[in-house]
Design a protein around this motif. Structure first.
Motif, PDB file in Angstrom:
ATOM      1  N   ASP A   1       7.258 -46.031  -8.976  1.00 39.15           N
ATOM      2  CA  ASP A   1       9.237 -45.563  -8.417  1.00 39.15           C
ATOM      3  C   ASP A   1       9.932 -47.061  -9.048  1.00 39.15           C
ATOM      4  O   ASP A   1      10.745 -47.025 -10.067  1.00 39.15           O
ATOM      5  CB  ASP A   1       8.592 -46.415  -7.322  1.00 39.15           C
ATOM      6  N   PHE A   2       8.871 -47.986 -10.405  1.00 39.06           N
ATOM      7  CA  PHE A   2      10.127 -49.096 -10.275  1.00 39.06           C
ATOM      8  C   PHE A   2      10.637 -48.920 -11.707  1.00 39.06           C
ATOM      9  O   PHE A   2      11.322 -49.286 -12.858  1.00 39.06           O
ATOM     10  CB  PHE A   2       9.590 -50.685 -10.464  1.00 39.06           C
ATOM     11  N   GLY A   3      10.083 -47.952 -12.052  1.00 32.73           N
ATOM     12  CA  GLY A   3      10.589 -47.334 -13.393  1.00 32.73           C
ATOM     13  C   GLY A   3       9.543 -47.575 -14.916  1.00 32.73           C
ATOM     14  O   GLY A   3       9.769 -47.755 -15.910  1.00 32.73           O
ATOM     15  N   PHE A   4       8.700 -48.078 -14.749  1.00 34.72           N
ATOM     16  CA  PHE A   4       7.067 -48.766 -15.656  1.00 34.72           C
ATOM     17  C   PHE A   4       6.642 -47.731 -16.400  1.00 34.72           C
ATOM     18  O   PHE A   4       6.331 -46.294 -16.023  1.00 34.72           O
ATOM     19  CB  PHE A   4       6.199 -49.967 -15.063  1.00 34.72           C
ATOM     20  N   ASP A   5       7.090 -47.263 -17.767  1.00 36.18           N
ATOM     21  CA  ASP A   5       6.764 -47.036 -18.656  1.00 36.18           C
ATOM     22  C   ASP A   5       4.805 -46.540 -18.732  1.00 36.18           C
ATOM     23  O   ASP A   5       4.192 -47.850 -18.507  1.00 36.18           O
ATOM     24  CB  ASP A   5       7.213 -47.327 -20.256  1.00 36.18           C
ATOM     25  N   ARG A   6       4.333 -45.600 -18.289  1.00 34.17           N
ATOM     26  CA  ARG A   6       2.762 -45.691 -18.295  1.00 34.17           C
ATOM     27  C   ARG A   6       2.123 -46.182 -19.345  1.00 34.17           C
ATOM     28  O   ARG A   6       0.870 -46.323 -19.295  1.00 34.17           O
ATOM     29  CB  ARG A   6       2.772 -43.890 -17.493  1.00 34.17           C
ATOM     30  N   ASN A   7       2.570 -45.280 -20.602  1.00 32.37           N
ATOM     31  CA  ASN A   7       1.774 -46.237 -21.728  1.00 32.37           C
ATOM     32  C   ASN A   7       1.849 -48.005 -22.109  1.00 32.37           C
ATOM     33  O   ASN A   7       1.434 -48.007 -23.013  1.00 32.37           O
ATOM     34  CB  ASN A   7       1.620 -45.555 -23.019  1.00 32.37           C
ATOM     35  N   ALA A   8       2.722 -48.636 -21.296  1.00 29.53           N
ATOM     36  CA  ALA A   8       3.618 -49.590 -22.160  1.00 29.53           C
ATOM     37  C   ALA A   8       2.515 -50.377 -20.703  1.00 29.53           C
ATOM     38  O   ALA A   8       3.332 -51.408 -20.535  1.00 29.53           O
ATOM     39  CB  ALA A   8       4.563 -49.938 -21.717  1.00 29.53           C
ATOM     40  N   MET A   9       1.300 -50.493 -20.755  1.00 26.53           N
ATOM     41  CA  MET A   9       0.810 -51.109 -19.699  1.00 26.53           C
ATOM     42  C   MET A   9      -1.001 -51.525 -19.819  1.00 26.53           C
ATOM     43  O   MET A   9      -1.657 -50.839 -20.592  1.00 26.53           O
ATOM     44  CB  MET A   9       0.556 -50.577 -18.293  1.00 26.53           C
ATOM     45  N   GLY A  10      -0.652 -53.036 -20.499  1.00 27.17           N
ATOM     46  CA  GLY A  10      -2.403 -53.619 -20.360  1.00 27.17           C
ATOM     47  C   GLY A  10      -2.855 -54.200 -19.703  1.00 27.17           C
ATOM     48  O   GLY A  10      -2.489 -55.422 -18.672  1.00 27.17           O
ATOM     49  N   TRP A  11      -3.759 -53.406 -18.662  1.00 25.90           N
ATOM     50  CA  TRP A  11      -4.491 -53.656 -17.721  1.00 25.90           C
ATOM     51  C   TRP A  11      -5.780 -54.020 -17.924  1.00 25.90           C
ATOM     52  O   TRP A  11      -7.006 -53.733 -18.543  1.00 25.90           O
ATOM     53  CB  TRP A  11      -4.945 -53.139 -16.589  1.00 25.90           C
ATOM     54  N   SER A  12      -6.062 -55.798 -17.774  1.00 21.58           N
ATOM     55  CA  SER A  12      -7.317 -56.275 -18.729  1.00 21.58           C
ATOM     56  C   SER A  12      -8.497 -55.747 -18.112  1.00 21.58           C
ATOM     57  O   SER A  12      -8.858 -55.192 -18.750  1.00 21.58           O
ATOM     58  CB  SER A  12      -7.595 -57.794 -18.225  1.00 21.58           C
ATOM     59  N   TYR A  13      -8.365 -55.186 -16.796  1.00 22.35           N
ATOM     60  CA  TYR A  13      -9.732 -54.580 -16.597  1.00 22.35           C
ATOM     61  C   TYR A  13      -9.905 -52.698 -17.339  1.00 22.35           C
ATOM     62  O   TYR A  13     -11.364 -52.566 -16.967  1.00 22.35           O
ATOM     63  CB  TYR A  13     -10.077 -54.246 -15.118  1.00 22.35           C
ATOM     64  N   LEU A  14      -9.162 -52.584 -17.364  1.00 20.81           N
ATOM     65  CA  LEU A  14      -9.099 -50.681 -18.095  1.00 20.81           C
ATOM     66  C   LEU A  14      -9.693 -50.923 -19.327  1.00 20.81           C
ATOM     67  O   LEU A  14     -10.162 -50.471 -19.970  1.00 20.81           O
ATOM     68  CB  LEU A  14      -8.005 -50.823 -18.448  1.00 20.81           C
ATOM     69  N   HIS A  15      -9.355 -52.250 -19.999  1.00 21.31           N
ATOM     70  CA  HIS A  15      -9.662 -52.472 -21.643  1.00 21.31           C
ATOM     71  C   HIS A  15     -10.798 -52.791 -21.374  1.00 21.31           C
ATOM     72  O   HIS A  15     -11.364 -53.613 -22.571  1.00 21.31           O
ATOM     73  CB  HIS A  15      -8.344 -53.104 -22.039  1.00 21.31           C
TER      74      HIS A  15
END
Length: 299
Positions: free
Chosen positions: A194-208
């Motif tokens: 909803d805030f418009g964050f780009d789904r690919n410009a996300m660096g979540w530490s737990y995922l990587h």
């Protein structure tokens, strides 16, 4: 399940105000910025511990016991909760050591539900590693909200909305766990989408499985921005509260940086740390709205 977890967040959330840092803002115009990426804990959200709980100071035994019981698991009255906290810490350290030795990761990250699954078995809370994901998510969040209370940083939502309306692409690079995105709808009233964050410009530490202050999460975001939008590193502003975890790796990949110095709980100058000797934040802001004075509109 998301609704249940958001209810847990709201049940434990209490209003907090930033603590003064005595820092003067250092603002300058930043022409050419097209994307603004944010840290979460201590930047968009007030963090009672200054960081996500896994990286925070040692938790409390009473919080461990309360979390285990709130998730429907048993913990004897005569057993010290500090034993549980020690079990979590040992499991995190074990996973970190394994990742460093076998995967060559300098700054490893865990998935917290795996930590809880393994720790609970070793502690004898359950005799099977096959706990449901719902139980593991619940107990991890119940503990996190007790040891690391969070609240909205002043003007976070309006700053995000203003940046989006001006045409900036938004992203996140954060040490985080799977429950972290749920803090947005629970506390800020809107989902990340909803805030418009780009789904690919996300660096979540737990995922990587990699954490800051390593550059891996920043490099991931930089590649996505270049590939999907033709945005180069020099066109990115990264906003975070920690000179080591945030500004240093962001600067190393070529981003411009804004040190957020708006809350004494989370501001980390890292004085005396040689790893930040060459780090120079592009701007220093003490109120998130000051970002709007530095960037005018996406090109």
């Amino acid at each position: 399940m998301d609704e249940v977890l958001q209810a847990v967040i709201r049940a434990h959330a209490r209003p907090m105000e930033p603590r003064p840092t005595g820092t003067a803002p250092v603002l300058t115009a930043l022409p050419g910025v097209r994307a603004v990426l944010f840290d979460v804990y201590g930047t968009l959200l007030i963090s009672g511990s200054g960081d996500v709980g896994v990286n925070a100071a040692a938790g409390r035994g009473d919080a461990f016991v309360a979390a285990v019981r709130a998730a429907g698991l048993a913990w004897p009255d005569d057993r010290d909760g500090a034993e549980g906290v020690a079990g979590l810490t040992e499991e995190i350290e074990r996973q970190h050591a394994h990742a460093r030795k076998h995967d060559g990761v300098q700054y490893p990250e865990v998935k917290i539900h795996e930590v809880w699954r393994n720790a609970l078995v070793r502690l004898g809370v359950t005799d099977t590693p096959h706990q449901t994901m719902e139980t593991l998510d619940r107990v991890a969040l119940e503990y996190e909200m007790r040891v690391n209370p969070t609240w909205t940083m002043p003007h976070a939502a309006e700053t995000l909305e203003s940046l989006r309306s001006r045409g900036f692409l938004l992203g996140i690079v954060s040490n985080a766990q799977s429950f972290t995105p749920l803090l947005f709808p629970a506390l800020l009233g809107k989902t990340i989408r909803d805030f418009g964050f780009d789904r690919n410009a996300m660096g979540w530490s737990y995922l990587h499985r990699q954490a800051k202050p390593g550059t891996a999460l920043y490099e991931h975001a930089a590649r996505a921005l270049q590939r999907d939008h033709g945005i180069g590193p020099e066109q990115v502003l990264y906003v975070g509260n920690d000179l080591l975890n945030d500004c240093t790796p962001a600067q190393q990949v070529g981003f411009r940086t804004a040190l957020f110095a708006g809350d004494a709980r989370s501001l980390r100058w890292r004085e005396g740390d040689e790893r930040v000797a060459e780090t120079r934040p592009t701007v220093v802001v003490t109120d998130l709205r000051q970002l709007l004075e530095c960037v005018s509109g996406a090109a």
